[in-house]
Design a protein around this motif. Sequence first.
Motif, mmCIF file in Angstrom:
data_model
loop_
_atom_site.group_PDB
_atom_site.id
_atom_site.type_symbol
_atom_site.label_atom_id
_atom_site.label_comp_id
_atom_site.label_asym_id
_atom_site.label_seq_id
_atom_site.Cartn_x
_atom_site.Cartn_y
_atom_site.Cartn_z
ATOM 1 N N ARG A 129 -54.778 66.198 27.249
ATOM 2 C CA ARG A 129 -54.587 64.992 27.437
ATOM 3 C C ARG A 129 -56.011 64.046 27.966
ATOM 4 N N SER A 130 -56.771 64.794 28.346
ATOM 5 C CA SER A 130 -58.276 63.947 28.816
ATOM 6 C C SER A 130 -58.953 63.468 27.602
ATOM 7 N N VAL A 131 -58.884 64.393 26.415
ATOM 8 C CA VAL A 131 -59.605 63.995 25.136
ATOM 9 C C VAL A 131 -58.927 62.656 24.683
ATOM 10 N N LEU A 132 -57.660 62.828 24.737
ATOM 11 C CA LEU A 132 -56.811 61.644 24.143
ATOM 12 C C LEU A 132 -56.862 60.481 25.022
ATOM 13 N N ALA A 133 -57.240 60.322 26.199
ATOM 14 C CA ALA A 133 -57.546 59.420 27.141
ATOM 15 C C ALA A 133 -58.773 58.654 26.706
ATOM 16 N N ILE A 134 -59.767 59.503 26.501
ATOM 17 C CA ILE A 134 -61.103 59.072 26.126
ATOM 18 C C ILE A 134 -60.918 58.439 24.599
ATOM 19 N N ALA A 135 -60.413 58.837 23.758
ATOM 20 C CA ALA A 135 -60.277 58.521 22.578
ATOM 21 C C ALA A 135 -59.597 57.144 22.453
ATOM 22 N N LYS A 136 -58.656 56.962 23.314
ATOM 23 C CA LYS A 136 -57.746 55.902 23.504
ATOM 24 C C LYS A 136 -58.662 54.656 23.964
ATOM 25 N N TRP A 137 -59.774 55.107 24.976
ATOM 26 C CA TRP A 137 -60.510 54.089 25.535
ATOM 27 C C TRP A 137 -61.572 53.524 24.770
ATOM 28 N N VAL A 138 -62.102 54.614 23.922
ATOM 29 C CA VAL A 138 -63.131 54.219 22.883
ATOM 30 C C VAL A 138 -62.656 53.655 21.318
ATOM 31 N N MET A 139 -61.469 53.931 21.334
ATOM 32 C CA MET A 139 -60.866 53.373 20.005
ATOM 33 C C MET A 139 -61.024 51.833 19.942
ATOM 34 N N PRO A 140 -61.706 51.300 18.789
ATOM 35 C CA PRO A 140 -61.951 49.890 18.483
ATOM 36 C C PRO A 140 -60.712 49.158 18.299
ATOM 37 N N PHE A 141 -59.755 50.097 17.992
ATOM 38 C CA PHE A 141 -58.277 49.151 17.402
ATOM 39 C C PHE A 141 -57.376 49.630 18.561
#
Length: 141
Positions: A129-141
Amino acid sequence: DLPMEAEHLETIGIVPFLSHLSVDGDLSSFSPSLMLQEEIYSKAAGRHPAVHLFHGQADTSVPLEMSTSFARALRKANVPVEVYLQKGATHSEPVVEGPLAGDDIQAQLILPYLLPDVRLPRAPCFMPRSVLAIAKWVMPF
């Protein structure tokens, strides 16, 4: 309305790319909502089965107005339309973060129509979940 979407993407800093996906960069000719303004497409659309549109309320890539205006254009062409708003969902969540987290929004919306008697099991989480939270935060879309 693809020309409006292209303008929006530029205002949020996304490199213009949509015009490269169409012939001669003419987005208007390939924009479904604009095409529905033409009688031949509007009549053809009237034969279309019901349309279900999904839009994440946290989507900054495609403004909610794009989905609601498309729904209005479809209704004007006598196409039954339902618009689903997913609280907190971004543009990429239904295809990236959601399925990786075991929360496949698309499957939850589509499968009841295809298999009404089957209950969808919870999918496993494929990423921490921590990786997914970071991905959601940096995702430009």
